[in-house]
Write an enzyme that holds these catalytic residues in place. Structure first.
Site, short mmCIF file in Angstrom:
data_model
loop_
_atom_site.label_atom_id
_atom_site.label_comp_id
_atom_site.label_asym_id
_atom_site.label_seq_id
_atom_site.Cartn_x
_atom_site.Cartn_y
_atom_site.Cartn_z
N ASP A 171 7.51 3.08 10.02
CA ASP A 171 6.72 3.37 8.83
C ASP A 171 6.15 4.78 8.98
OD1 ASP A 171 7.18 0.59 8.68
OD2 ASP A 171 5.30 0.26 7.59
N LYS A 234 6.70 2.75 0.41
CA LYS A 234 5.48 2.00 0.72
C LYS A 234 4.29 2.71 0.11
CE LYS A 234 2.80 0.63 4.86
NZ LYS A 234 2.81 0.59 6.35
N LYS A 270 7.15 -1.82 -0.38
CA LYS A 270 6.10 -2.43 0.43
C LYS A 270 4.72 -1.95 -0.04
CE LYS A 270 4.30 -2.69 5.20
NZ LYS A 270 4.54 -2.35 6.62
#
Length: 334
Positions: A171, A234, A270
């Site tokens: 991430d 995300k 996400k």
């Protein structure tokens, strides 16, 4: 997408083309220069903020039946990236989190496991060892998370270290300073470099939408991340407020929908930060189903970045199963 032409047939794309970490046709030329990329990004359809807020309010008001709620809770549990990202994290805390990830409700073997455990890169090896062959992924934040303020060399070393430690998902955070200064090609090139450093690990690109100011910027940042080869986009680090709002989610989901329609490549989504209750999770599942459809209703394509959400899902699941709520000691305090 409205205003977009030369849409490709997804079935016509080769496996090699799908795997490229560079723009796919018809976007291969948009990154040839700063000016071309800026023209493309600012040529994307503008976001109607009032319309987006009205749309998510309407979807958020929907009620679901008990049988659908049971499915939604189990689905949401299976999509959780169970997260601890604190300076005080220890190997013991990560092992405890991994045990909970593998068996969220030890009293009920039918309870699904979560999708991943998300930790800092230096603890990825602890998580990998604790999770073993459970099927739960190890996600690690990298690229000088959460600020992203470091040289590219440091960021890439951060990624490689996390992957070497056992992370199979990374991430990363984008350089919001570069983005807000209009240096879009610089943001794109850094994501491409991080994707290469990931090797076989999947890449989730954190936009930190709370710092992007407008929904138009959220759309532009989403397209940069997708064109650069990100596997997921995300919302947030969870360290900045606001984080995963429903209007932001709508804009990002429209972006992944339009990107697949144009290129044949499906990108995951996400939301992270501020999603704490079962009601919050169900609103996101409804938003997914109504915006991009059931293809995204799987942990391969949708994740919740959360720490406290899992406990509420477990309490609601137990209520449906037994007819009553358990006490606070039914779930662990993470």
């Amino acid at each position: 997408m409205a205003g977009m032409t030369h849409v490709l047939d997804p079935d016509a794309l080769s496996d090699d083309a799908r795997a490229l970490s560079v723009p796919l046709p018809p976007y291969r030329d948009v990154t040839r220069s700063d000016s071309a990329f800026r023209a493309f990004l600012h040529g994307l359809p503008g976001v109607d903020q009032v319309g987006a807020e009205a749309r998510v309010a309407q979807l958020g008001s929907r009620s679901i039946k008990t049988t659908s709620k049971a499915w939604a809770i189990d689905t949401a549990i299976s999509m959780v990236d169970l997260t601890t990202l604190e300076g005080a994290d220890t190997p013991g805390k990560v092992r405890s989190l991994a045990a909970k990830a593998k068996s969220p409700d030890p009293t009920d073997p039918t309870c699904p496991r979560v999708a991943a455990v998300c930790v800092y890169g230096d603890l990825a090896g602890v998580a990998r060892e604790a999770l073993g062959d459970s099927g739960v992924h190890v996600a690690a934040v990298a690229t000088a998370f959460p600020s992203g303020r470091a040289s590219r060399a440091v960021k890439l070393a951060d990624v490689r270290d996390a992957v070497q430690n056992g992370a199979d998902e990374i991430d990363m955070v984008i350089d919001r300073g570069a983005f807000l200064s209009g240096r879009y090609l610089e943001v794109y090139e850094e994501i491409v470099a991080v994707k290469e450093a990931c090797g076989d690990a999947h890449l989730k690109v954190i936009l930190e939408t709370g710092e992007l100011v407008t929904l138009d910027n959220v759309r532009r940042a989403s397209w940069i991340a997708m064109l650069a080869g990100g596997d997921f986009i995300k919302t947030s680090t969870g360290k900045v407020s606001p984080a995963a709002t429903l209007p932001v989610g709508l804009v990002m989901l429209e972006a992944v929908r339009d990107f697949r329609a144009a290129t044949g490549r499906q990108i995951g989504f996400k939301p992270a930060g501020g999603i704490r209750t079962t009601k919050d999770a169900i609103k996101h599942l409804v938003l997914i189903n109504e915006t991009v459809g059931p293809d995204w209703l799987h942990a391969d394509w949708f994740r919740f970045g959360a720490s406290s959400l899992l406990n509420d899902l477990l309490l609601q699941r137990q209520k449906l199963r037994t007819g009553h709520y358990s006490g606070p000691d039914y779930v662990s305090v993470d």
